[in-house]
Scaffold this active site. Structure first.
Site, short mmCIF file in Angstrom:
data_model
loop_
_atom_site.label_atom_id
_atom_site.label_comp_id
_atom_site.label_asym_id
_atom_site.label_seq_id
_atom_site.Cartn_x
_atom_site.Cartn_y
_atom_site.Cartn_z
N ASP A 83 10.23 -7.50 -1.52
CA ASP A 83 8.96 -8.01 -0.97
C ASP A 83 8.92 -9.52 -1.20
O ASP A 83 9.16 -9.97 -2.33
CB ASP A 83 7.76 -7.33 -1.64
CG ASP A 83 6.48 -7.49 -0.83
OD1 ASP A 83 5.88 -6.46 -0.46
OD2 ASP A 83 6.08 -8.64 -0.56
N GLY B 159 0.80 -1.22 0.00
CA GLY B 159 0.00 0.00 0.00
C GLY B 159 0.83 1.27 0.00
O GLY B 159 0.48 2.25 -0.65
N CYS C 136 17.03 8.14 15.90
CA CYS C 136 16.81 6.96 15.06
C CYS C 136 15.45 6.38 15.44
O CYS C 136 14.78 6.88 16.34
CB CYS C 136 17.93 5.94 15.23
SG CYS C 136 17.82 4.94 16.73
N CYS D 242 19.62 5.81 23.96
CA CYS D 242 19.25 4.95 22.83
C CYS D 242 20.11 3.68 22.83
O CYS D 242 21.34 3.76 22.93
CB CYS D 242 19.42 5.69 21.52
SG CYS D 242 19.08 4.64 20.09
N SER E 117 -7.03 -9.45 -2.00
CA SER E 117 -7.28 -8.51 -0.91
C SER E 117 -6.29 -7.36 -0.87
O SER E 117 -6.47 -6.40 -0.12
CB SER E 117 -7.25 -9.25 0.44
OG SER E 117 -5.94 -9.76 0.67
N CYS F 259 -2.59 -4.25 9.76
CA CYS F 259 -3.66 -3.88 8.83
C CYS F 259 -4.55 -5.08 8.53
O CYS F 259 -5.76 -4.94 8.32
CB CYS F 259 -3.09 -3.34 7.53
SG CYS F 259 -2.40 -1.69 7.69
N ASN G 273 5.14 -5.05 9.35
CA ASN G 273 5.36 -5.79 10.59
C ASN G 273 6.57 -5.23 11.34
O ASN G 273 7.50 -4.70 10.73
CB ASN G 273 5.53 -7.29 10.31
CG ASN G 273 6.81 -7.58 9.55
OD1 ASN G 273 7.87 -7.73 10.15
ND2 ASN G 273 6.74 -7.63 8.22
N ARG H 82 -5.99 -1.24 -2.02
CA ARG H 82 -5.10 -0.11 -1.68
C ARG H 82 -3.77 -0.13 -2.42
O ARG H 82 -3.10 0.89 -2.50
CB ARG H 82 -4.83 -0.09 -0.16
CG ARG H 82 -4.07 -1.32 0.33
CD ARG H 82 -4.23 -1.56 1.80
NE ARG H 82 -3.54 -2.79 2.19
CZ ARG H 82 -4.02 -4.02 1.96
NH1 ARG H 82 -5.17 -4.18 1.35
NH2 ARG H 82 -3.33 -5.07 2.32
ZN LIG Z 1 18.49 6.18 18.52
#
Ligand SMILES: [Zn+2]
Length: 254
Positions: A64, A43, A176, A250, A71, A193, A133, A75
């Site tokens: 991909d 999408g 990040c 981080c 389905s 989704c 995901n 979109r």
């Molecule tokens: Zn970071």
């Protein structure tokens, strides 16, 4: 135009870009030299891929692992009913090639994993996250920090979209992805989704905003989205702009 190595076809094709003072022949030449990797031919990846190809981004990679399903078509507008059952990277590449045969397209019909991610992103300047995901999102985001690649990330769910640019290698104060989300959410906490649904047009808007930021980053024009998170609620038709700060704690220590 004498300074640029453009054919007559290219000058006509990109005429509305070249007219823009901020783009011109210089910007168009930067687009032609750029290498952009799109992770997810769905999408978000559909409008993103179509606009980047149309804009003349010279080399575009598509990753991909999936095959096109009925389905998806509500979109994922790069695909067609007749191509259901084909690998999504092949279907999207066909649509992009039909718009602009001058663009070099590299397709990777694979799932991104810890063994292949570093090698894949090394061949590209800008990486686009259009996945669905958290496992892939975190894998890609961490690899972009380690590989010093600019990551432009979009996400959609139901009637809402989010967009952010992460480039801590180029923006020392810039966050990040893990400064925003230190850890993936526990499995099952945030629906996907496929579980919660998404309005098709919302993915089109977010993928198109993502394409706009990719083109700006390549040409170095306007204000970078690094350090900001755009949140769009389509039901309210309101955009929110949230300041993102680098997290001194981080886990990636950038
Ligand atoms: Zn970071």
């Amino acid at each position: 135009m004498a300074d640029f190595d453009f054919s007559e076809d290219e000058i006509q094709r990109y005429a509305r870009h070249i007219l823009l003072r901020e783009v011109g022949g210089t910007g168009q030449a930067k687009l032609k030299a750029a290498r952009v990797l799109i992770v997810g031919a769905g999408g978000l990846g559909s409008p993103l891929g179509l606009y980047l190809a149309a804009a003349g981004v010279g080399t575009i990679g598509l990753v991909d692992p999936d095959v096109l399903e009925l389905s998806n078509l509500q979109r994922q507008v790069a695909h067609t009913t007749g191509r259901v059952g084909s690998p999504k990277v092949d279907s999207a590449a066909q649509a992009m090639r039909e718009i602009n045969p001058l663009v070099t397209l590299n397709t990777y019909n694979i799932r991104l994993d810890a063994a292949n991610v570093a090698g894949l992103i090394a061949g590209y300047d800008i990486i686009c996250d259009g996945t669905d995901n958290f496992e892939t999102r975190f894998l890609l985001a961490d690899a972009c920090v380690a590989g010093r690649r600019t990551l432009i990330s979009a996400a959609v769910l139901r009637f809402e979209g989010q967009l952010a640019t992460f480039k801590p290698h180029a923006d020392p104060d810039g966050p990040c992805y893990r400064c925003l989300y230190p850890e993936p959410p526990p499995a099952g906490l945030v629906p996907s989704c496929s579980e919660a649904g998404v309005l098709g047009a919302v993915t089109g808007v977010m993928g198109t905003l993502q394409a706009t930021e990719v083109l700006k980053e390549i040409m170095g024009i306007g204000e970078s989205l690094s350090g900001r998170l755009i949140i769009w609620d389509a039901l309210d038709m309101r955009f929110r702009d949230v300041r993102l700060k680098k997290d001194p704690a981080c886990p990636l220590h950038h």
